[in-house]
Design an enzyme around this catalytic site. Structure first.
Site, PDB file in Angstrom:
ATOM      1  N   HIS A   1      -5.420   3.696  -2.907  1.00 46.99           N
ATOM      2  CA  HIS A   1      -5.802   4.557  -1.773  1.00 46.99           C
ATOM      3  C   HIS A   1      -7.138   5.215  -2.132  1.00 46.99           C
ATOM      4  CE1 HIS A   1      -5.354   6.993   1.708  1.00 46.99           C
ATOM      5  NE2 HIS A   1      -4.293   7.720   1.410  1.00 46.99           N
TER       6      HIS A   1
ATOM      7  N   HIS B   1      -7.866  -3.987   3.515  1.00 47.32           N
ATOM      8  CA  HIS B   1      -7.293  -2.828   4.190  1.00 47.32           C
ATOM      9  C   HIS B   1      -6.058  -3.253   4.964  1.00 47.32           C
ATOM     10  CE1 HIS B   1      -7.060   0.860   6.539  1.00 47.32           C
ATOM     11  NE2 HIS B   1      -7.846   1.378   5.625  1.00 47.32           N
TER      12      HIS B   1
ATOM     13  N   ASP C   1     -14.321   2.808   0.617  1.00 49.65           N
ATOM     14  CA  ASP C   1     -14.508   3.178  -0.781  1.00 49.65           C
ATOM     15  C   ASP C   1     -15.547   2.331  -1.506  1.00 49.65           C
ATOM     16  OD1 ASP C   1     -12.663   5.292  -0.937  1.00 49.65           O
ATOM     17  OD2 ASP C   1     -11.005   3.876  -0.996  1.00 49.65           O
TER      18      ASP C   1
HETATM   19  N1  CMC Z   1      -8.987  -8.125  -3.585  1.00 49.28           N
HETATM   20  C1  CMC Z   1      -8.445  -9.367  -3.565  1.00 49.28           C
HETATM   21  N2  CMC Z   1      -7.439  -9.728  -2.744  1.00 49.28           N
HETATM   22  C2  CMC Z   1      -6.948  -8.792  -1.928  1.00 49.28           C
HETATM   23  C3  CMC Z   1      -7.459  -7.491  -1.896  1.00 49.28           C
HETATM   24  C4  CMC Z   1      -8.525  -7.170  -2.774  1.00 49.28           C
HETATM   25  N3  CMC Z   1      -9.060  -5.939  -2.797  1.00 49.28           N
HETATM   26  N4  CMC Z   1      -6.790  -6.767  -0.980  1.00 49.28           N
HETATM   27  C5  CMC Z   1      -5.881  -7.592  -0.454  1.00 49.28           C
HETATM   28  N5  CMC Z   1      -5.955  -8.802  -1.015  1.00 49.28           N
HETATM   29  C6  CMC Z   1      -5.152  -9.985  -0.694  1.00 49.28           C
HETATM   30  C7  CMC Z   1      -3.794  -9.884  -1.364  1.00 49.28           C
HETATM   31  O1  CMC Z   1      -3.806 -10.486  -2.627  1.00 49.28           O
HETATM   32  C8  CMC Z   1      -2.910 -10.594  -0.373  1.00 49.28           C
HETATM   33  O2  CMC Z   1      -3.073 -11.965  -0.531  1.00 49.28           O
HETATM   34  P1  CMC Z   1      -1.817 -12.981  -0.320  1.00 49.28           P
HETATM   35  O3  CMC Z   1      -1.379 -12.769   1.107  1.00 49.28           O
HETATM   36  O4  CMC Z   1      -2.374 -14.332  -0.599  1.00 49.28           O
HETATM   37  O5  CMC Z   1      -0.772 -12.536  -1.303  1.00 49.28           O
HETATM   38  C9  CMC Z   1      -3.531 -10.245   0.985  1.00 49.28           C
HETATM   39  O6  CMC Z   1      -4.903  -9.943   0.707  1.00 49.28           O
HETATM   40  C10 CMC Z   1      -2.887  -9.033   1.638  1.00 49.28           C
HETATM   41  O7  CMC Z   1      -2.813  -8.006   0.683  1.00 49.28           O
HETATM   42  P2  CMC Z   1      -1.721  -6.849   0.749  1.00 49.28           P
HETATM   43  O8  CMC Z   1      -1.590  -6.245  -0.615  1.00 49.28           O
HETATM   44  O9  CMC Z   1      -0.478  -7.327   1.407  1.00 49.28           O
HETATM   45  O10 CMC Z   1      -2.417  -5.824   1.717  1.00 49.28           O
HETATM   46  P3  CMC Z   1      -1.966  -4.353   1.925  1.00 49.28           P
HETATM   47  O11 CMC Z   1      -2.205  -4.049   3.344  1.00 49.28           O
HETATM   48  O12 CMC Z   1      -0.596  -4.101   1.407  1.00 49.28           O
HETATM   49  O13 CMC Z   1      -2.965  -3.521   0.960  1.00 49.28           O
HETATM   50  C11 CMC Z   1      -4.870  -2.430   0.155  1.00 49.28           C
HETATM   51  C12 CMC Z   1      -4.087  -2.872   1.401  1.00 49.28           C
HETATM   52  C13 CMC Z   1      -6.017  -1.530   0.587  1.00 49.28           C
HETATM   53  C14 CMC Z   1      -3.942  -1.621  -0.769  1.00 49.28           C
HETATM   54  C15 CMC Z   1      -5.411  -3.689  -0.574  1.00 49.28           C
HETATM   55  O14 CMC Z   1      -6.316  -4.347   0.252  1.00 49.28           O
HETATM   56  C16 CMC Z   1      -6.048  -3.334  -1.914  1.00 49.28           C
HETATM   57  O15 CMC Z   1      -5.344  -3.283  -2.928  1.00 49.28           O
HETATM   58  N6  CMC Z   1      -7.408  -3.116  -1.927  1.00 49.28           N
HETATM   59  C17 CMC Z   1      -8.061  -2.681  -3.155  1.00 49.28           C
HETATM   60  C18 CMC Z   1      -7.916  -1.156  -3.295  1.00 49.28           C
HETATM   61  C19 CMC Z   1      -8.738  -0.423  -2.281  1.00 49.28           C
HETATM   62  O16 CMC Z   1      -9.897  -0.709  -2.087  1.00 49.28           O
HETATM   63  N7  CMC Z   1      -8.136   0.621  -1.658  1.00 49.28           N
HETATM   64  C20 CMC Z   1      -8.817   1.481  -0.701  1.00 49.28           C
HETATM   65  C21 CMC Z   1      -8.329   1.299   0.698  1.00 49.28           C
HETATM   66  S1  CMC Z   1      -9.416   2.016   1.956  1.00 49.28           S
HETATM   67  C22 CMC Z   1      -9.391   3.723   1.672  1.00 49.28           C
HETATM   68  C23 CMC Z   1      -8.063   4.316   1.862  1.00 49.28           C
HETATM   69  O17 CMC Z   1      -7.627   4.559   2.981  1.00 49.28           O
HETATM   70  O18 CMC Z   1      -7.425   4.590   0.857  1.00 49.28           O
END
Ligand code: CMC
Length: 416
Positions: free
Chosen positions: A257, A296, A352
Site C-alpha cells: 500500500h 493496482h 507511488d
Molecule cells: N509487478 C509484477 N507483477 C504484478 C505487480 C507488480 N507490481 N502487481 C501485480 N502483478 C501481477 C500479479 O503477479 C498477478 O499476476 P497473475 O495473475 O499472473 O498471478 C496480477 O498482476 C494481479 O496481481 P494481484 O496481486 O492479484 O493484484 P492485487 O489487486 O491483489 O494487488 C497491488 C494490487 C497494488 C497490491 C499489486 O499490484 C502490487 O503488489 N503492486 C506493487 C506494490 C505497489 O506498488 N503498491 C502501491 C499501490 S498504489 C498506492 C496505494 O493505494 O497504496
C-alpha cells in the site's frame, strides 16, 4: 513558475483524455439496494461496502474524481486545504468558509507539549517513521479529553485537528531523525509549504511548495483502499476518530500500500542506472519479484496521479544529477514493465512510482515518503469515516470455516 507547473498538469489531463474518455462505469454509480449482489474475489475484490458521495475511481479509464471534481482540475487549481474541505464537507468552500476553515486548521497546528516530550523519549531515529506517527497519533487521543465523544460533530473536529497536526508530527519526526530539534509550525505558510520547511529545515521555493501541494491533493482520497477501509471498520464500532486514524496509518505502512513509495526508491537505488534496468527487470521476472510502484487493484489503465507525478518528477530531476539518474532509471523501468505487462495484465505505474523522486529532489529522506502519504490521506480517512458514521452499521463480514469439526479435547499431559 506556478503557471509552468499548472501547464504540466493541463498537458497530463489532455494526454489522459486522448487515451480514454471519462465516463462512469455502468452500474457503478447508482444508489445501493441492499442486499446487493456482487462477485467477490479473494482480498474482498469486488465487494461493495456501501455507497459514497466522496470519490470515484474508474479503473478501466484511469479517472479519479473527488466529489465530482476531476483530480486533474483540483491539481491545477486547488490547494490541499481546499481539497480537504471539499472531501469533508461535500462542496468547494465559499471565501468565508475557507477563511474559517484555515483559521481552525491554523489553531490546531501546534503540537501539545506532552506530545513533543513523548517524541523526545521515543527511539525516533531507529524506528520506522510510520511507527512513530502511529504512536503519536494514538497518544494525541489520550491527551484529548473529548476523544471518546463519537458524534459526527465531535469527530469532524478531531479530523480537522489531525489534518493540521499530522503535518507537524511528520515535520518533527524528519528533524529528530537527523538529530535536529523539531520546528514550530509557521501558520503564514500553507500546510504543504510548511511540511517541506519543517522536514528539511529550509524554506521551500515556490516550485517545491506548489508541487508538494499537488502531491497532497493527489493522495488525499482513493476509494476503498486498505487503509481507508481499516479506518472505517474501526470507526464503525463507535471506537473514536483517533483510533480509526491509527488503524489507517498502520495499514498504509505496508509495502503493498503506501509503503510502496519507499520501496520504489530502494529498487531504483538497487538498479543504479539506466544501463542495468533490462537485466534487473529480467531477474525480477525470473524471481517472480513484484516491481514496486506498478499495478493496482482498481486501475487497469495509467493511474491519473502517476500521469501528473511523472512530468513533475522529470521537472525536479533537472536540478541534481543524482535525482536525474533516479528519474532516468525509473522512466526506463516504466518502458520495460509497461511494454511487458501493460497490455497483458493492465499493469502501469501507480501513484507511488514517481512520488519518491519528487520528494528526493526536495531533500526529503526515503523513510519519510509514506508519512507524507499519511499527511494527505488523513483527509480521505476522516471524510470516509465520517460519511459512514452518519448512517453507521458495524462492519461484520464472514469467513468460511474450513477447519475440522468435532475435535475431542485432550488434556495437556496426554498430548503427544
Ligand atoms: N509487478 C509484477 N507483477 C504484478 C505487480 C507488480 N507490481 N502487481 C501485480 N502483478 C501481477 C500479479 O503477479 C498477478 O499476476 P497473475 O495473475 O499472473 O498471478 C496480477 O498482476 C494481479 O496481481 P494481484 O496481486 O492479484 O493484484 P492485487 O489487486 O491483489 O494487488 C497491488 C494490487 C497494488 C497490491 C499489486 O499490484 C502490487 O503488489 N503492486 C506493487 C506494490 C505497489 O506498488 N503498491 C502501491 C499501490 S498504489 C498506492 C496505494 O493505494 O497504496
Amino acid at each position: 513558475m506556478k503557471k509552468y507547473i499548472e501547464e504540466i498538469v493541463r498537458q497530463a489531463k489532455v494526454r489522459a483524455r486522448q487515451e480514454s474518455d471519462a465516463e462512469p462505469e455502468p452500474g457503478l454509480i447508482s444508489p445501493v439496494q441492499w442486499p446487493v449482489n456482487c462477485d467477490v474475489k479473494q482480498g474482498l475484490e469486488g465487494a461493495i461496502t456501501g455507497q459514497t458521495e466522496i470519490g470515484y475511481v474508474n479503473g478501466p479509464k484511469g479517472w479519479l474524481i473527488y466529489r465530482g471534481l476531476d483530480c486533474f482540475d483540483l491539481s491545477e487549481h486547488s490547494t490541499f486545504e481546499e481539497t480537504s474541505y471539499l472531501l469533508l464537507f461535500g462542496k468547494l468552500p465559499s471565501k468565508t468558509e475557507m477563511d474559517e476553515f484555515m483559521a481552525k486548521l491554523n489553531s490546531y497546528r501546534t503540537l501539545p507539549d506532552e506530545a513533543l516530550r513523548l517524541l523526545d523519549s521515543l527511539p525516533v531515529k531507529s524506528a520506522h517513521p510510520m511507527s512513530t506517527l502511529r504512536t503519536i497519533v494514538s497518544a494525541l487521543g489520550m491527551m484529548d479529553p473529548n476523544s471518546d465523544v463519537t458524534t459526527v460533530k465531535a469527530e469532524t473536529e478531531v479530523a480537522i485537528k489531525l489534518i493540521a497536526q499530522i503535518v507537524t508530527i511528520t515535520g518533527a519526526i524528519a528533524r529528530i531523525r537527523k538529530g535536529e530539534k523539531p520546528l514550530a509550525p509557521d501558520t503564514s505558510l500553507s500546510l504543504a509549504a510548511d511540511l517541506v520547511r519543517m522536514m528539511t529545515g529550509k524554506m521551500p521555493n515556490e516550485e517545491d511548495a506548489r508541487i508538494m501541494d499537488i502531491c497532497l491533493i493527489l493522495h488525499a482520497d482513493h476509494g476503498m483502499n486498505a487503509s481507508t477501509f481499516s479506518a472505517m471498520v474501526v470507526n464503525s464500532s463507535l471506537s473514536d476518530m483517533y483510533s480509526s486514524i491509527v488503524a489507517g496509518i498502520a495499514s498504509l505502512k505496508g509495502p503493498l500500500h503506501g509503503g510502496a513509495n519507499e520501496a520504489v526508491l530502494a529498487d531504483l537505488e538497487e538498479i543504479g542506472s539506466v544501463d542495468n534496468v533490462q537485466a534487473w527487470y529480467s531477474l525480477s521476472k525470473v524471481g517472480k519479484r513484484r516491481v514496486m510502484g506498478f499495478g493496482h487493484r482498481v486501475y487497469k489503465a495509467y493511474d491519473p496521479r502517476a500521469r501528473i507525478l511523472h512530468p513533475l518528477a522529470e521537472l525536479l530531476s533537472r536540478r541534481d544529477p543524482n535525482v536525474r539518474r533516479l528519474y532516468d532509471t525509473a522512466a526506463e523501468l516504466e518502458k520495460w514493465v509497461v511494454g511487458d505487462l501493460g497490455k497483458e495484465k493492465g499493469i502501469f505505474p501507480n501513484v507511488d512510482f514517481y512520488s519518491g523522486i519528487v520528494y528526493t529532489a526536495m531533500g526529503i529522506e526515503k523513510a519519510m515518503f509514506t508519512p507524507i502519504f499519511a499527511v494527505s490521506r488523513m483527509s480521505g480517512w476522516g471524510a470516509r469515516a465520517l460519511e459512514y458514521l452518519k448512517n453507521n452499521r458495524i462492519f461484520r463480514p464472514r469467513a468460511v470455516y474450513v477447519g475440522p469439526l468435532h475435535v475431542e479435547y485432550v488434556p495437556i499431559e496426554e498430548r503427544s
